[in-house]
Design a protein around this motif. Structure first.
Motif, PDB file in Angstrom:
ATOM      1  N   SER A  59       0.812  -1.286  -0.012  1.00 16.15           N
ATOM      2  CA  SER A  59       0.113  -0.045   0.543  1.00 16.15           C
ATOM      3  C   SER A  59       0.853   1.355   0.245  1.00 16.15           C
ATOM      4  O   SER A  59       1.904   1.152  -0.031  1.00 16.15           O
ATOM      5  CB  SER A  59      -0.854   0.392   1.375  1.00 16.15           C
ATOM      6  N   VAL A  60       0.607   2.601  -0.141  1.00 20.48           N
ATOM      7  CA  VAL A  60       0.867   3.753  -0.222  1.00 20.48           C
ATOM      8  C   VAL A  60       1.487   3.868   1.534  1.00 20.48           C
ATOM      9  O   VAL A  60       2.277   4.176   1.199  1.00 20.48           O
ATOM     10  CB  VAL A  60      -0.044   4.545  -0.350  1.00 20.48           C
ATOM     11  N   ALA A  61       0.509   3.363   1.600  1.00 21.43           N
ATOM     12  CA  ALA A  61       1.191   3.841   3.400  1.00 21.43           C
ATOM     13  C   ALA A  61       2.799   2.703   4.266  1.00 21.43           C
ATOM     14  O   ALA A  61       3.905   3.272   4.929  1.00 21.43           O
ATOM     15  CB  ALA A  61       0.091   3.169   4.402  1.00 21.43           C
ATOM     16  N   ASN A  62       2.527   1.280   3.105  1.00 18.80           N
ATOM     17  CA  ASN A  62       3.973   0.636   3.620  1.00 18.80           C
ATOM     18  C   ASN A  62       4.989   1.104   2.827  1.00 18.80           C
ATOM     19  O   ASN A  62       6.391   1.147   3.664  1.00 18.80           O
ATOM     20  CB  ASN A  62       3.415  -0.626   3.204  1.00 18.80           C
ATOM     21  N   LYS A  63       4.748   2.494   1.826  1.00 17.55           N
ATOM     22  CA  LYS A  63       5.506   2.485   0.690  1.00 17.55           C
ATOM     23  C   LYS A  63       6.522   3.926   1.768  1.00 17.55           C
ATOM     24  O   LYS A  63       7.349   3.541   1.601  1.00 17.55           O
ATOM     25  CB  LYS A  63       5.164   2.704  -0.783  1.00 17.55           C
ATOM     26  N   LEU A  64       5.464   4.330   2.126  1.00 17.38           N
ATOM     27  CA  LEU A  64       5.712   5.816   2.421  1.00 17.38           C
ATOM     28  C   LEU A  64       6.683   5.420   4.217  1.00 17.38           C
ATOM     29  O   LEU A  64       7.618   5.643   4.324  1.00 17.38           O
ATOM     30  CB  LEU A  64       5.307   6.707   2.984  1.00 17.38           C
ATOM     31  N   GLU A  65       6.020   3.824   4.402  1.00 15.60           N
ATOM     32  CA  GLU A  65       7.251   3.600   6.395  1.00 15.60           C
ATOM     33  C   GLU A  65       8.604   3.499   5.840  1.00 15.60           C
ATOM     34  O   GLU A  65       9.436   2.918   6.546  1.00 15.60           O
ATOM     35  CB  GLU A  65       6.411   2.793   6.674  1.00 15.60           C
ATOM     36  N   ILE A  66       8.891   2.297   4.763  1.00 14.33           N
ATOM     37  CA  ILE A  66      10.075   1.853   3.976  1.00 14.33           C
ATOM     38  C   ILE A  66      11.216   2.950   3.646  1.00 14.33           C
ATOM     39  O   ILE A  66      12.187   3.070   4.077  1.00 14.33           O
ATOM     40  CB  ILE A  66       9.652   0.515   2.598  1.00 14.33           C
ATOM     41  N   GLY A  67      10.160   3.702   2.864  1.00 16.44           N
ATOM     42  CA  GLY A  67      10.695   4.840   2.397  1.00 16.44           C
ATOM     43  C   GLY A  67      11.663   5.957   2.814  1.00 16.44           C
ATOM     44  O   GLY A  67      12.573   6.201   3.246  1.00 16.44           O
ATOM     45  N   ALA A  68      10.279   6.134   3.999  1.00 13.60           N
ATOM     46  CA  ALA A  68      10.726   8.026   4.824  1.00 13.60           C
ATOM     47  C   ALA A  68      11.108   7.140   6.344  1.00 13.60           C
ATOM     48  O   ALA A  68      12.080   7.705   6.286  1.00 13.60           O
ATOM     49  CB  ALA A  68       9.804   8.096   5.326  1.00 13.60           C
ATOM     50  N   PHE A  69      11.097   6.244   6.191  1.00 13.06           N
ATOM     51  CA  PHE A  69      11.266   5.779   8.255  1.00 13.06           C
ATOM     52  C   PHE A  69      12.531   4.489   8.097  1.00 13.06           C
ATOM     53  O   PHE A  69      13.566   4.681   8.880  1.00 13.06           O
ATOM     54  CB  PHE A  69       9.977   5.102   9.080  1.00 13.06           C
ATOM     55  N   SER A  70      11.968   3.228   6.793  1.00 13.44           N
ATOM     56  CA  SER A  70      12.639   2.042   7.720  1.00 13.44           C
ATOM     57  C   SER A  70      14.654   2.109   7.247  1.00 13.44           C
ATOM     58  O   SER A  70      15.110   2.064   7.769  1.00 13.44           O
ATOM     59  CB  SER A  70      11.959   1.109   7.156  1.00 13.44           C
TER      60      SER A  70
END
Length: 291
Positions: free
Chosen positions: A244-255
């Motif tokens: 999902s978009v949320a998952n992609k943001l979490e991976i790219g911006a945080f993880s």
């Protein structure tokens, strides 16, 4: 001579001189003979630069301006990159000083330099020293230069003519980096809205916003970025398009960020986090007592 020496030591720009000397010493033993550095150094032996950049745009990346600078610099030799990189680092911390320091210049400039030195060294060598700095540090430096006129406008000062000569080319270069392009687009847009609420209109932020938007469109429409995405998905993450978009943001911006600074243990960064937490707590306590 003693008087001149004393004046230099008292100058709030003296920390930058020491920092430049330190950076030169650090750069001296660096070599550019592995990873992406080694590949980029030999590009011009068998390729025309413009034809190669054209192919890169359609097959791999939209960073044609960044690579148009990086490839000739690496082709010229390690020392050219070293001198330019030291200059970029010095301008980076100096621009931060110009943007954020209002008083106690020398102490604050030392703090800026120390904070810069807290960045893990491995962060500058993920793809090779030159490939990493040319794609991230150098655009960031140019981006900070492009932001300097905004501070003058906030203070109600007129922009000198050389602001256009220096800051617009710097912005064009900086905005060719994808993440930085999005960040600058948000910053310039926010300033335009802020000035509008204050019933002030300045042409320069609008010009900067339009240049950045043009770069964003250039990046978004690049066939090479899409082609590279497909290659990376096949290599690294077959389930990418199912996220999902949320998952992609979490991976790219945080993880990915936390992996460099927290999940990979770094005692210096840990000390920095503790100091920032203590400073924020002290500020809150002092503010509550002041009431």
């Amino acid at each position: 001579m003693r008087k001149v020496s004393r004046q230099l030591n008292d100058s709030h720009y003296m920390p930058f001189l020491y920092f430049i000397l330190f950076s030169l010493v650090i750069h001296f033993p660096m070599t550019l003979n592995y990873s992406d550095d080694a590949r980029f150094k030999v590009i011009l032996k068998n390729n025309d630069l413009f034809q190669w950049l054209h192919a890169r745009y359609f097959t791999w990346t939209s960073r044609v301006l960044l690579e148009a600078v990086m490839v000739p610099v690496l082709h010229a030799g390690d020392w050219l990159w070293k001198w330019i990189d030291v200059l970029m680092i010095a301008v980076f911390v100096l621009a931060l000083s110009k943007l954020f320091v209002k008083s106690r210049f020398a102490a604050c400039n030392w703090l800026i330099i120390l904070l810069f030195l807290l960045i893990p060294v491995r962060a500058f060598n993920s793809a090779g020293w030159a490939a990493t700095t040319c794609n991230y540090l150098w655009p960031m430096t140019m981006g900070l230069i492009a932001l300097l006129p905004l501070k003058k406008l906030l203070n109600g000062q007129r922009l000198p003519y050389y602001a256009y000569i220096i800051c617009i080319p710097a912005l064009i270069y900086a905005a060719n980096q994808e993440q930085l392009c999005v960040a600058l687009l948000i910053v310039f847009g926010a300033f335009i809205v802020f000035f509008a609420f204050q019933h002030r209109f300045y042409l320069f932020p609008v010009i900067q916003f339009l240049i950045t938007m043009a770069s964003f469109i250039f990046i978004a429409s690049s066939p090479g970025n899409h082609a590279r995405l497909m290659v990376q998905v096949v290599r690294s993450n077959h389930h990418f398009f199912m996220l999902s978009v949320a998952n992609k943001l979490e991976i790219g911006a945080f993880s990915s960020t936390l992996n460099h600074f927290i999940f990979t243990f770094d005692p210096i960064f840990l000390i920095l986090c503790i100091l920032i937490t203590a400073a924020v707590y002290a500020k809150i306590v002092i503010h509550s007592y002041a009431r």
